[in-house]
Motif scaffolding. Structure first.
Motif, short mmCIF file in Angstrom:
data_model
loop_
_atom_site.label_atom_id
_atom_site.label_comp_id
_atom_site.label_asym_id
_atom_site.label_seq_id
_atom_site.Cartn_x
_atom_site.Cartn_y
_atom_site.Cartn_z
N ILE A 88 7.50 -30.45 22.17
CA ILE A 88 6.31 -31.33 22.11
C ILE A 88 6.69 -32.71 21.61
O ILE A 88 6.21 -33.74 22.12
CB ILE A 88 5.24 -30.68 21.22
N VAL A 89 7.55 -32.76 20.59
CA VAL A 89 8.00 -34.05 20.06
C VAL A 89 8.77 -34.83 21.13
O VAL A 89 8.56 -36.05 21.30
CB VAL A 89 8.87 -33.85 18.80
N LEU A 90 9.64 -34.17 21.86
CA LEU A 90 10.38 -34.83 22.94
C LEU A 90 9.44 -35.35 24.01
O LEU A 90 9.64 -36.44 24.56
CB LEU A 90 11.39 -33.85 23.55
N PRO B 15 6.89 -40.56 17.44
CA PRO B 15 6.97 -39.10 17.31
C PRO B 15 8.20 -38.59 16.59
O PRO B 15 8.21 -37.44 16.13
CB PRO B 15 6.95 -38.61 18.77
N LEU B 16 9.26 -39.44 16.47
CA LEU B 16 10.45 -39.00 15.71
C LEU B 16 10.10 -38.63 14.27
O LEU B 16 10.75 -37.78 13.67
CB LEU B 16 11.51 -40.12 15.72
N LEU B 17 9.07 -39.28 13.72
CA LEU B 17 8.66 -39.00 12.35
C LEU B 17 8.17 -37.56 12.20
O LEU B 17 8.13 -37.02 11.08
CB LEU B 17 7.55 -39.97 11.92
N LEU B 18 7.77 -36.93 13.31
CA LEU B 18 7.18 -35.60 13.26
C LEU B 18 8.22 -34.47 13.30
O LEU B 18 7.86 -33.30 13.20
CB LEU B 18 6.21 -35.42 14.43
N LYS C 172 -2.68 -36.94 17.72
CA LYS C 172 -2.92 -35.75 18.55
C LYS C 172 -1.65 -34.92 18.65
O LYS C 172 -1.70 -33.69 18.64
CB LYS C 172 -3.37 -36.16 19.96
N LEU C 173 -0.52 -35.59 18.73
CA LEU C 173 0.76 -34.88 18.79
C LEU C 173 0.96 -34.05 17.52
O LEU C 173 1.42 -32.90 17.58
CB LEU C 173 1.89 -35.88 18.95
N ALA C 174 0.62 -34.64 16.36
CA ALA C 174 0.71 -33.89 15.10
C ALA C 174 -0.23 -32.69 15.11
O ALA C 174 0.12 -31.61 14.61
CB ALA C 174 0.37 -34.82 13.93
N LEU C 175 -1.42 -32.87 15.70
CA LEU C 175 -2.37 -31.76 15.79
C LEU C 175 -1.78 -30.61 16.61
O LEU C 175 -1.95 -29.43 16.25
CB LEU C 175 -3.67 -32.25 16.42
N VAL D 129 0.53 -25.03 17.04
CA VAL D 129 1.66 -24.13 17.30
C VAL D 129 2.04 -23.38 16.03
O VAL D 129 2.24 -22.15 16.05
CB VAL D 129 2.87 -24.91 17.85
N GLY D 130 2.14 -24.10 14.93
CA GLY D 130 2.50 -23.45 13.67
C GLY D 130 1.48 -22.41 13.24
O GLY D 130 1.85 -21.32 12.79
#
Length: 493
Positions: free
Chosen positions: A394-396, A406-409, A335-338, A343-344
């Motif tokens: 969002i990653v933080l 989430p660091l991978l994102l 979901k975080l990746a979504l 945003v992009g």
């Protein structure tokens, strides 16, 4: 008077057209665009039809409401649209319109109503957005004619309120030159204020399902604040009190409008100059080349004109409700990746804002040792800055709730907005020659751009479906990097 406004409208759009190198390079396209953009009827008509399409979706909530109690929260939400649109257009475009120089011939004349022309010109730009509310008002008039008519009057009042407050913002912040240091905190507070206010609008827009489910409770809460717009819409089912309140609003804000007009014209005639404390520092030549200097210039302009930042904060307005829903239902790395993709994708809307930062200074930039590649790449980076910061936030947030995954994102958080921005600039600066220009941004261009970005994101997002989260992040990051590199390589030619 209207004839002068019509001439100003034609002159404004003619000057905007002259900054578009794609059109200027093609005589046939130039004649066609000149006829289209300088005609008020066709320009306003096409925009109104486009916004009317958006309004058809919104009218569904009115048709689905079964009782007046269910309608109240929907009408309050609807009332925010003309208010926010008028506030946004007036606050953001007033400085841009004045800086285009179309009022210069009027300045030496003994006019006391010069700002009335500016006001009417801005209202012409706002009127098409009002058509978003037209289907809902029509549906309400069929259901209850008197209620629908009073609602229409309140929506017009909301447009007038937003326009008046936008003029106040222009009067206070629009044409102010600050010399020296000390404005950083003030500008930061302005930006927070814009975020908070626009966040309220999107909270209304995305909360319609909740409002229908809790309509009775919300109606009682709204009733307590029925004297404040947009909660005044709760009174439309009681004609006499509602019309009395509407008349009171008209008198109060009509007086404010009349008082602010001369001050707006004075500000347009002579921008206010503020002197703050300064200190002498030795000159240091900055490194990084032309692109770094252009990006730094954009950031400074953006930070000095916080109203312009609204265009770059659209991703925040779109993704915030999604994040809140994700927290309520349970957050996951996928979901975080979504959210990063959202945003992009929505950062594409920032094209209009980033290409309007210079106004008439395009002519000055053309005198510098810059080429189209420098300018286009700097605009891509400037356009991606704010969305990239949002993605990192969002990653933080994900790190605080999901651990290390989430660091991978982080690569995607930075690459996705840059991918959107590079495709946008590749589209706008595809013309022949090295001349720097300001391409026209219209609804047709934006539709094409969103489609281009959507296709690119479809391939990137497919990696998650095929390879899972960890490998999907790696594959999509590599693909995004290749697209960005290729686009920047083409822009540098």
């Amino acid at each position: 008077m209207f004839e002068i406004v019509r001439i100003l409208y034609r002159e404004l759009h003619y000057r905007i057209l002259k900054q578009n190198p794609i059109v200027m390079a093609d005589p046939k396209a130039y004649r066609k665009a000149l006829k289209r953009t300088t005609s008020m009827k066709s320009g306003l008509g096409y925009q109104s039809l486009a916004f009317l399409g958006f309004g058809l979706f919104y009218a569904g909530s009115v048709l689905l409401a079964k009782t007046d109690t269910q309608l109240i929260p929907i009408l309050v939400s609807l009332a925010t649209i003309p208010f926010i649109m008028a506030l946004y257009t007036t606050a953001v475009h007033a400085s841009h319109v004045v800086s285009m120089g179309i009022f210069e011939p009027l300045k030496p004349l003994p006019l006391r109503v010069g700002s009335l022309y500016l006001s009417e010109l801005l209202l012409l730009e706002i009127v098409p957005t009002f058509s978003i509310t037209a289907p809902s008002v029509l549906a309400l008039m069929v259901r209850a004619p008197v209620t629908g008519l009073i609602t229409l009057l309140w929506l017009l009042m909301g447009l007038f309120l937003g326009h008046t407050i936008g003029l106040l913002i222009f009067r206070t912040f629009g044409m102010r030159v600050r010399i020296g240091k000390g404005g950083t905190l003030r500008n930061f507070l302005k930006i927070l204020g814009i975020l908070a206010y626009m966040g309220m609008f999107y909270a209304f827009s995305y909360g319609q399902e909740y409002m229908r489910a809790h309509s009775e409770e919300l109606a009682r809460v709204i009733g307590r604040y029925s004297l404040a717009y947009p909660f005044t819409l709760s009174s439309v089912f009681h004609p006499f009190p509602s019309m009395t309140l509407l008349l009171l609003y008209a008198l109060v804000f009509g007086a404010v409008y009349v008082r602010v007009l001369p001050a707006v014209w004075n500000r347009a005639l002579e921008p206010e100059v503020e002197f703050a404390g300064t200190e002498k520092t030795p000159f240091r030549a900055a490194g990084g080349g032309a692109i770094r200097a252009l990006v730094a210039k954009d950031v400074k302009i953006l930070f000095r004109r916080p109203a312009t930042l609204v265009a770059f904060l659209i991703p925040v307005y779109v993704v915030l409700p999604q994040i809140l829903a994700g927290v309520r239902e349970g957050l996951t790395p996928l979901k975080l990746a979504l959210y990063l993709f959202i945003v992009g994708f929505t950062s594409t809307a920032g094209a209009d804002g980033v290409l309007k930062l210079e106004s008439l200074s395009i002519g000055f930039l053309r005198t510098l040792p810059l080429n189209k590649g420098h300018y286009a790449r700097s605009k891509a980076i400037s356009m991606a800055l704010v969305p990239s910061i949002v993605n990192l936030a969002i990653v933080l947030f994900g790190l605080a709730t999901l651990g290390w995954k989430p660091l991978l994102l982080i690569p995607l958080a930075l690459l996705l907005p840059l991918l959107s921005a590079s495709l946008v600039m590749l589209y706008f600066f595809r013309y022949e020659g090295e001349e720097i220009g300001s391409p026209e941004v219209n609804l047709g261009n934006m539709a094409v751009l969103f489609l281009m970005v959507a296709v690119a994101y479809l391939f990137l997002g497919g990696a998650f479906l095929v390879a899972g989260f960890t490998r999907g992040v790696a594959i999509s990051s590599i693909m995004a990097l290749l697209v960005v590199s290729g686009a920047f390589s083409l822009l540098s030619r």
